[in-house]
Write a protein that holds these residues in place. Structure first.
Motif, PDB file in Angstrom:
ATOM      1  N   ILE A  75      41.596  25.656  38.993  1.00  0.00           N
ATOM      2  CA  ILE A  75      41.782  27.332  38.150  1.00  0.00           C
ATOM      3  C   ILE A  75      41.501  26.712  37.463  1.00  0.00           C
ATOM      4  O   ILE A  75      41.763  25.732  36.392  1.00  0.00           O
ATOM      5  N   THR A  76      40.704  28.311  37.013  1.00  0.00           N
ATOM      6  CA  THR A  76      40.174  28.295  35.791  1.00  0.00           C
ATOM      7  C   THR A  76      41.026  29.897  34.760  1.00  0.00           C
ATOM      8  O   THR A  76      41.792  30.832  35.288  1.00  0.00           O
ATOM      9  N   ASP A  77      42.087  28.955  33.432  1.00  0.00           N
ATOM     10  CA  ASP A  77      42.291  29.559  32.950  1.00  0.00           C
ATOM     11  C   ASP A  77      42.331  30.409  31.900  1.00  0.00           C
ATOM     12  O   ASP A  77      41.087  30.208  31.360  1.00  0.00           O
TER      13      ASP A  77
ATOM     14  N   GLU B  50      37.881  45.496  34.238  1.00  0.00           N
ATOM     15  CA  GLU B  50      37.049  45.624  33.663  1.00  0.00           C
ATOM     16  C   GLU B  50      36.092  43.958  33.047  1.00  0.00           C
ATOM     17  O   GLU B  50      36.208  44.318  32.667  1.00  0.00           O
ATOM     18  N   TRP B  51      37.254  43.237  33.977  1.00  0.00           N
ATOM     19  CA  TRP B  51      35.565  42.058  34.912  1.00  0.00           C
ATOM     20  C   TRP B  51      34.683  41.902  34.783  1.00  0.00           C
ATOM     21  O   TRP B  51      33.789  41.427  33.731  1.00  0.00           O
ATOM     22  N   TYR B  52      33.718  43.478  35.980  1.00  0.00           N
ATOM     23  CA  TYR B  52      32.348  43.280  35.449  1.00  0.00           C
ATOM     24  C   TYR B  52      32.337  43.561  33.733  1.00  0.00           C
ATOM     25  O   TYR B  52      30.985  42.515  33.698  1.00  0.00           O
TER      26      TYR B  52
ATOM     27  N   VAL C  69      43.040  33.349  36.148  1.00  0.00           N
ATOM     28  CA  VAL C  69      43.800  33.626  35.412  1.00  0.00           C
ATOM     29  C   VAL C  69      43.369  34.274  33.910  1.00  0.00           C
ATOM     30  O   VAL C  69      42.951  33.591  33.738  1.00  0.00           O
ATOM     31  N   SER C  70      44.131  35.404  34.342  1.00  0.00           N
ATOM     32  CA  SER C  70      43.482  35.985  33.292  1.00  0.00           C
ATOM     33  C   SER C  70      44.571  37.526  32.310  1.00  0.00           C
ATOM     34  O   SER C  70      45.099  38.075  33.012  1.00  0.00           O
ATOM     35  N   GLN C  71      44.422  37.374  31.109  1.00  0.00           N
ATOM     36  CA  GLN C  71      44.730  38.621  30.691  1.00  0.00           C
ATOM     37  C   GLN C  71      44.367  39.939  30.335  1.00  0.00           C
ATOM     38  O   GLN C  71      45.195  41.343  30.338  1.00  0.00           O
ATOM     39  N   ILE C  72      43.270  40.074  31.168  1.00  0.00           N
ATOM     40  CA  ILE C  72      42.212  41.101  30.756  1.00  0.00           C
ATOM     41  C   ILE C  72      42.705  41.263  32.658  1.00  0.00           C
ATOM     42  O   ILE C  72      42.180  41.278  33.563  1.00  0.00           O
TER      43      ILE C  72
END
Length: 88
Positions: free
Chosen positions: A11-13, A51-53, A44-47
């Motif tokens: 898990i990557t927060d 928009e990850w790219y 897990v991201s707030q973005i």
């Protein structure tokens, strides 16, 4: 890095809160590639995912990493106020 590949669930927060330089996204690619189809990975991201790219400075690594994450992903998107400010 071998130990990370063997963990059943990674898990990557707060994904995307740090700038990704070449070394970081090369390591991220190696981790994702070693786990693809074998182990579970949660980001897990707030973005927003769309928009990850833009988090990557190199479009080749962006394509490679996001393909491994998103091709068989279950996406859950939550909207609303943060629960951190609420008193229980």
């Amino acid at each position: 890095m071998e130990n990370i590949a063997q963990v059943d669930l990674l898990i990557t927060d707060d994904f995307g809160l740090m700038n990704l330089d070449v070394e970081k996204y090369r390591h991220l690619f190696e981790i994702l590639d070693s786990r693809e189809g074998r182990k579970s990975t949660v980001l897990v991201s707030q973005i927003p995912v769309k928009e990850w790219y833009d988090l990557f400075k190199d479009c080749t690594y962006a394509d490679a990493c996001l393909d491994r994450v998103l091709c068989k992903a279950y996406r859950l998107e939550f909207k609303g106020e943060s629960l951190r400010n609420q008193k229980f």
